[in-house]
Design a protein around this motif. Structure first.
Motif, PDB file in Angstrom:
ATOM      1  N   GLU A  29     -15.668 -75.664 -13.662  1.00 44.28           N
ATOM      2  CA  GLU A  29     -14.893 -76.874 -13.668  1.00 44.28           C
ATOM      3  C   GLU A  29     -15.521 -78.035 -14.621  1.00 44.28           C
ATOM      4  O   GLU A  29     -14.774 -78.751 -15.350  1.00 44.28           O
ATOM      5  N   GLN A  33      -6.524 -84.953 -17.839  1.00 49.81           N
ATOM      6  CA  GLN A  33      -6.795 -83.660 -17.412  1.00 49.81           C
ATOM      7  C   GLN A  33      -8.393 -83.332 -17.381  1.00 49.81           C
ATOM      8  O   GLN A  33      -8.808 -82.586 -16.216  1.00 49.81           O
ATOM      9  N   GLU A  72     -10.632 -82.457 -13.730  1.00 49.98           N
ATOM     10  CA  GLU A  72     -11.533 -81.072 -13.770  1.00 49.98           C
ATOM     11  C   GLU A  72     -12.781 -81.662 -13.236  1.00 49.98           C
ATOM     12  O   GLU A  72     -13.622 -81.055 -12.379  1.00 49.98           O
ATOM     13  N   HIS A  78     -12.536 -81.753  -9.767  1.00 48.12           N
ATOM     14  CA  HIS A  78     -12.767 -80.523  -9.218  1.00 48.12           C
ATOM     15  C   HIS A  78     -14.388 -80.058  -8.846  1.00 48.12           C
ATOM     16  O   HIS A  78     -14.565 -79.616  -8.123  1.00 48.12           O
ATOM     17  N   GLU A 102      -6.237 -72.189 -17.668  1.00 48.91           N
ATOM     18  CA  GLU A 102      -5.715 -72.407 -16.438  1.00 48.91           C
ATOM     19  C   GLU A 102      -5.518 -71.059 -15.806  1.00 48.91           C
ATOM     20  O   GLU A 102      -6.037 -70.827 -14.425  1.00 48.91           O
ATOM     21  N   VAL A 124      -8.877 -69.508 -14.897  1.00 43.68           N
ATOM     22  CA  VAL A 124      -9.643 -70.387 -13.649  1.00 43.68           C
ATOM     23  C   VAL A 124      -8.881 -70.168 -12.429  1.00 43.68           C
ATOM     24  O   VAL A 124      -9.765 -69.870 -11.504  1.00 43.68           O
ATOM     25  N   GLN A 130      -4.030 -74.832  -8.365  1.00 48.06           N
ATOM     26  CA  GLN A 130      -3.990 -74.089  -9.671  1.00 48.06           C
ATOM     27  C   GLN A 130      -2.282 -73.645  -9.877  1.00 48.06           C
ATOM     28  O   GLN A 130      -2.012 -73.531 -11.107  1.00 48.06           O
ATOM     29  N   GLU A 151      -1.055 -76.934 -11.426  1.00 47.10           N
ATOM     30  CA  GLU A 151      -1.767 -76.983 -12.985  1.00 47.10           C
ATOM     31  C   GLU A 151      -1.026 -76.034 -13.843  1.00 47.10           C
ATOM     32  O   GLU A 151      -0.776 -76.368 -15.036  1.00 47.10           O
TER      33      GLU A 151
HETATM   34 FE1  FEO Z   1     -10.035 -77.189 -12.198  1.00 46.70          FE
HETATM   35 FE2  FEO Z   1      -7.563 -77.209 -14.090  1.00 46.70          FE
HETATM   36  O1  FEO Z   1      -8.769 -76.195 -12.833  1.00 46.70           O
END
Ligand code: FEO
Length: 168
Positions: free
Chosen positions: A17, A46, A50, A53, A94, A97, A127, A130
């Motif tokens: 992240e 963005q 992150e 996160h 993404e 991720v 997710q 995103e």
């Molecule tokens: Fe934290 Fe964009 O995934």
């Protein structure tokens, strides 16, 4: 209490992240360098998401008796061929991720760690959002092709994005 295995896996995700934040900050700087301030702002938001996160997982690790460890963050790329290329890389990132979050859930299920599984469900939903939002921007760049007025219109639209800490 987290198992050592789960603690290690969650720490690896904190690093991912943080790398994601760094990656998007690099993209933001690229956009600033080609005078696309709206795209640069979108990427900066963005990057902030992150970081949010990363800290969310960091807090979870520490709150469950583990210890969040700050590892080295890899150097992200600094240049891209075009705005379209940037957003193709964002979507691919993404998707990667999403796969990592799914693997964490698989581990939580294998370990019967219901609390971690429950915690990770927020990231599963995040997710989905995103990938959808990045995919929508990518489609716009594909639609405009090399049209400069289209590029400026997208840049103006992306400038509207602001950082609202996601609801936990
Ligand atoms: Fe934290 Fe964009 O995934």
């Amino acid at each position: 209490m987290l198992s050592k295995n789960m603690e290690k896996a969650l720490n690896a995700q904190v690093n991912w992240e943080l790398y994601s934040s760094y990656f998007y900050l690099s993209m933001s700087s690229y956009f600033a360098s080609v005078s696309l301030a709206g795209c640069a702002g979108w990427m900066r938001v963005q990057a902030q998401e992150e970081l949010f996160h990363a800290i969310k997982i960091y807090d979870y690790i520490n709150g469950r008796g583990g210890r969040a460890i700050m590892e080295t963050i890899a150097k992200p790329p600094a240049d891209w061929k075009s705005p379209l290329h940037v957003f193709e890389e964002v979507l691919a990132h993404e998707q990667k991720v999403t796969g990592l979050i799914n693997s964490l859930v698989n581990l939580a299920v294998d370990e019967r760690d219901h609390a971690t599984n429950n915690f990770l469900q927020w990231f599963i939903s995040e997710q989905v959002e995103e990938e959808a939002s990045v995919g929508a921007v990518l489609e716009k760049f594909k639609l405009i092709g090399k049209d400069k007025s289209g590029l400026f219109a997208i840049d103006l639209e992306l400038a509207k994005r602001v950082f609202n800490p996601p609801t936990p």
